[in-house]
Design a protein around this motif. Structure first.
Motif: not given
Length: 106
Positions: A46-55, A86-90
């Motif tokens: 789940d974490m990997t998918r969320a970080l991939l979406a943000l990247d 900024d929202l992505i970084e947060r």
């Protein structure tokens, strides 16, 4: 056409200027990201998918900035892009804090 896209009103999303096009694209990225639910992260996958979406969103934003860097009203595009970055970084920070909290509880 996929059913998910059948309800989109393409006439209402047409832009009149290049900057307006860029802002609409950036707004769309923001709408997609607003669907991310950090509280729904329970596994490493789940974490990997969320970080991939943000990247991926971050890369799309940078591409839009590159494409529209010479457009009139560029400031509007840069402001919107900066807000999203900024929202992505947060969100990344929240995910990191969430990961750290899960590690401590384990």
């Amino acid at each position: 056409m996929f059913n998910a896209f059948s309800s989109i009103d393409y006439r209402s999303i047409r832009a009149n200027t290049p900057a307006e096009t860029a802002v609409k694209r950036l707004t769309g990225i923001g709408e997609v990201l607003s669907g991310l639910d950090i509280s729904a992260i329970h596994t490493q996958a789940d974490m990997t998918r969320a970080l991939l979406a943000l990247d991926t969103a971050d890369k799309c934003i940078r591409m839009i900035l590159t494409e529209f860097r010479t457009a009139p009203a560029r400031e509007q595009v840069v402001r919107k892009a900066k807000s999203l970055v900024d929202l992505i970084e947060r969100a990344r920070d929240e995910i990191s804090n969430y990961r750290d909290a899960c590690t401590v509880l384990s």
